[in-house]
Design a protein around this motif. Structure first.
Motif, PDB file in Angstrom:
ATOM      1  N   UNK A 343       0.835  -1.226   0.000  1.00 20.79           N
ATOM      2  CA  UNK A 343       0.000   0.000   0.000  1.00 20.79           C
ATOM      3  C   UNK A 343       0.864   1.269   0.000  1.00 20.79           C
ATOM      4  N   UNK A 344       1.939   1.233  -0.776  1.00 17.39           N
ATOM      5  CA  UNK A 344       2.839   2.387  -0.827  1.00 17.39           C
ATOM      6  C   UNK A 344       2.632   3.150  -2.139  1.00 17.39           C
ATOM      7  N   UNK A 345       2.060   4.366  -2.118  1.00 15.70           N
ATOM      8  CA  UNK A 345       1.990   5.170  -3.346  1.00 15.70           C
ATOM      9  C   UNK A 345       3.394   5.363  -3.917  1.00 15.70           C
ATOM     10  N   UNK A 346       3.572   4.950  -5.179  1.00 12.76           N
ATOM     11  CA  UNK A 346       4.908   4.975  -5.783  1.00 12.76           C
ATOM     12  C   UNK A 346       5.074   6.143  -6.752  1.00 12.76           C
ATOM     13  N   UNK A 347       4.074   6.391  -7.581  1.00 16.78           N
ATOM     14  CA  UNK A 347       4.163   7.471  -8.568  1.00 16.78           C
ATOM     15  C   UNK A 347       2.770   7.767  -9.094  1.00 16.78           C
ATOM     16  N   UNK A 348       2.575   8.999  -9.542  1.00 14.91           N
ATOM     17  CA  UNK A 348       1.326   9.357 -10.218  1.00 14.91           C
ATOM     18  C   UNK A 348       1.679  10.038 -11.527  1.00 14.91           C
ATOM     19  N   UNK A 349       0.686  10.211 -12.387  1.00 18.85           N
ATOM     20  CA  UNK A 349       0.932  10.946 -13.621  1.00 18.85           C
ATOM     21  C   UNK A 349       0.424  12.380 -13.493  1.00 18.85           C
ATOM     22  N   UNK A 350       0.711  13.172 -14.524  1.00 18.70           N
ATOM     23  CA  UNK A 350       0.344  14.590 -14.489  1.00 18.70           C
ATOM     24  C   UNK A 350      -1.166  14.778 -14.424  1.00 18.70           C
ATOM     25  N   UNK A 351      -1.920  13.850 -15.038  1.00 17.82           N
ATOM     26  CA  UNK A 351      -3.377  13.977 -15.027  1.00 17.82           C
ATOM     27  C   UNK A 351      -3.924  13.876 -13.601  1.00 17.82           C
ATOM     28  N   UNK A 352      -3.350  13.009 -12.767  1.00 15.42           N
ATOM     29  CA  UNK A 352      -3.789  12.905 -11.376  1.00 15.42           C
ATOM     30  C   UNK A 352      -3.437  14.171 -10.602  1.00 15.42           C
TER      31      UNK A 352
END
Length: 597
Positions: A343-352
């Protein structure tokens, strides 16, 4: 006037993060995508209490913007924070900080918490925290040069025909005399393909690295635009500028899929360069594709093929799998968060980041429960009860929830979490999809380019194209005319016959004007009831004849017109200002004739 913070930032995703940051400090955030737009905001609203700006802005650069701002009497109390990727520009700005009224200078690579704390301290009058410059390490530069060598991109043969065709098309598309595909090496820049260079540079196929504008792009890993190098405090003493070879510059980095910056795809003019943010985005996209093509071609080199065959097949690990997925989600238009096992947020994209109004670098390291709490805080539920936000059970096909967000703007969204196995455990892709009545990104972007009422170009798009055409005409020794058409009776129609009738009258005139300038001319909805017809190549006689023809074929009391011709070396903005002044005088004279004495 309501106090506000002005964000001068071309990148929409970074701008969203900065707007969210100043909103957290209780300020209204106003976005300007380039220096000229920032000046227009200040003219309309007076000076802001805070300006956060880059130094490499399209149309009007950050140095010029700050010099202009400090000449205004109402800007004496404006606090200025500069955030830029280019170390040498930041050093020069520090040397000029007192004259430019800069309160803090930060690297683009500074953590978001540092930027937030700096803004707080600047607004409260405290001394900002010292920020160490984030320069490229020797090890990073060594790896970059080794990558260029391994790809065998530098050769003594003539430029490849395919790449020569590319730079030629780029030069034509951006209406500039010079376009280059460069590789930035240890002590020089080398032109892998080029068009429009003076014979001496074309023969040498390069310059010392110290002269290279492209060096700054590689160092900063971002696009650089210098609208007028002859007045720029960093570049005006460059030998290429002194010799009249470079008057303006825009370059985008050639970033390989592995993240190395090989060089640039750049355009150069001897005159001021009036490219807008859309132009720079197009240049960045071209550079990205070219870098990918170079990467693919290098894999086909015989020596490289042999080394690949001799190498062992790499083992896919959790880290490499997550890194590959991180690269993949950046290309998605759907708001996506990659959650690593545990449950570790690793990366998001620009849209998020754009959808939630949070900088991208906030997500890695954030506990997933904290992420859910943040999203819950954006909901519109008056009772405070929202669906329980969570990831999907690892054995399920996914979790689907619907909720209403109120911030940064009202909309209904679909929360979808999908599990999938990777080495080391089960990762999940969490997407947040807007529902019902929300225009796709392409339609929103089109709304910025095309006026919904008339179907003509908007002022922002039209002005950028007009400034390019003025520059083209000057280089080719051609005249360029402007025809402003004002619907002086529009307000009266709206009052007496209703706004539908006024809208129809405006559409009728727009339809009449669209296409009157032939293949090179174009029409723009400039502001309100004023339309602008640009006539590249049109001389004064032809433009005046067109004006008389328009008056003869249109209800004369409904429109008023004014003509302006580009004169000599007049600044393009000066030509526009003179056209407006001509129209204003004509309208004033008309009012004087029609007002009872």
């Amino acid at each position: 006037m309501v106090p506000y913070a002005l964000i001068a930032e071309p990148d929409p995703h970074r701008a969203a993060g900065l707007l969210s940051l100043v909103a957290g400090e209780g300020l209204e955030g106003v976005l300007a995508r380039d220096g000229a737009e920032a000046q227009e905001v200040v003219r309309q609203r007076n000076a802001p209490v805070l300006l956060v700006t880059d130094l490499a802005l399209p149309r009007v650069d950050g140095f010029t913007l700050l010099t202009w701002l400090r000449e205004r009497k109402d800007a004496s109390a404006t606090q200025v924070v500069v955030v830029t990727a280019f170390d040498e520009l930041r050093v020069r700005a520090w040397q000029l900080k007192d004259a430019l009224g800069i309160h803090s200078l930060l690297s683009r690579r500074a953590p978001v918490d540092t930027v937030r704390e700096t803004v707080r301290r600047v607004l409260s009058g405290q001394r900002p925290l010292p920020a160490a410059p984030a320069e490229v390490s020797d090890e990073e530069e060594k790896r970059r040069l080794e990558r260029i060598a391994s790809m065998r991109l530098v050769d003594e043969g003539p430029p490849e025909a395919e790449l020569q065709g590319l730079v030629t098309e780029v030069a034509h598309a951006f209406a500039v005399p010079v376009a280059l595909l460069t590789l930035v090496l240890g002590d020089r820049q080398w032109f892998k393909a080029h068009v429009g260079l003076p014979p001496s540079l074309a023969k040498d196929r390069g310059t010392p690295r110290d002269w290279a504008f492209c060096h700054h792009v590689v160092q900063g890993r971002e696009s650089l635009v210098v609208p007028d190098a002859t007045r720029h405090p960093v570049f005006r003493d460059n030998p290429l500028v002194r010799d009249g070879i470079v008057g303006s510059y825009a370059g985008a980095p050639l970033v390989t899929p592995g993240g190395e910056v090989l060089g640039t795809l750049c355009v150069i003019d001897t005159r001021p360069l009036m490219l807008g943010t859309e132009d720079l985005a197009a240049l960045r996209e071209l550079a990205r594709r070219v870098a990918g093509d170079l990467e693919m071609k290098s894999r086909g080199h015989p020596a490289l093929k042999e080394s690949v065959r001799a190498a062992k097949e790499p083992v896919l690990t959790e880290a490499t799998a997550l890194a590959q997925l991180r690269e993949a989600i950046q290309a998605l238009d759907v708001a996506t968060l990659l959650v690593a096992p545990g449950r570790r947020p690793f990366a998001c994209n620009a849209a998020m980041a754009e959808l939630l109004g949070v900088p991208m670098d906030r997500f890695p390291g954030m506990p997933f429960d904290a992420f859910c709490q943040y999203v819950e805080g954006l909901t519109a539920s008056p009772s405070g009860r929202v669906p329980e936000l969570d990831l999907a059970a690892e054995s399920s096909r996914g979790l689907h929830l619907t909720l209403a967000l109120e911030l940064p703007r009202p909309r209904r969204v679909r929360w979808v979490a999908r599990p999938f196995p990777i080495p080391g455990g089960v990762a999940q892709l969490l997407t947040i999809i807007e529902l019902g009545g929300v225009a796709p990104r392409e339609e929103r972007e089109r709304g910025l380019r095309v006026d919904a009422l008339t179907g003509l170009a908007t002022r922002r798009t039209g002005e950028e194209r007009l400034l390019r055409e003025i520059g083209r005409c000057r280089r080719d020794g051609l005249p360029c005319g402007l025809l402003l058409v004002d619907l002086v009776g529009l307000g009266r129609i709206n009052v007496t016959r209703g706004f539908d009738a006024g809208d129809q009258a405006l559409r009728d005139v727009a339809r009449r004007l669209d296409g009157v300038g032939g293949t090179s001319g174009f029409t723009v909805r400039w502001e309100g009831g004023t339309l602008l017809v640009a006539l590249p190549g049109g001389d004064a006689v032809g433009v005046e004849a067109l004006r008389e023809q328009l008056l003869a074929e249109t209800d004369a009391p409904l429109v008023h017109t004014a003509v302006a011709m580009v004169e000599g070396e007049e600044d393009p903005q000066g030509t526009l200002a003179r056209a407006h002044a001509t129209l204003a005088r004509a309208k004033a004279e008309r009012r004087a004739r029609t007002t009872p004495g």
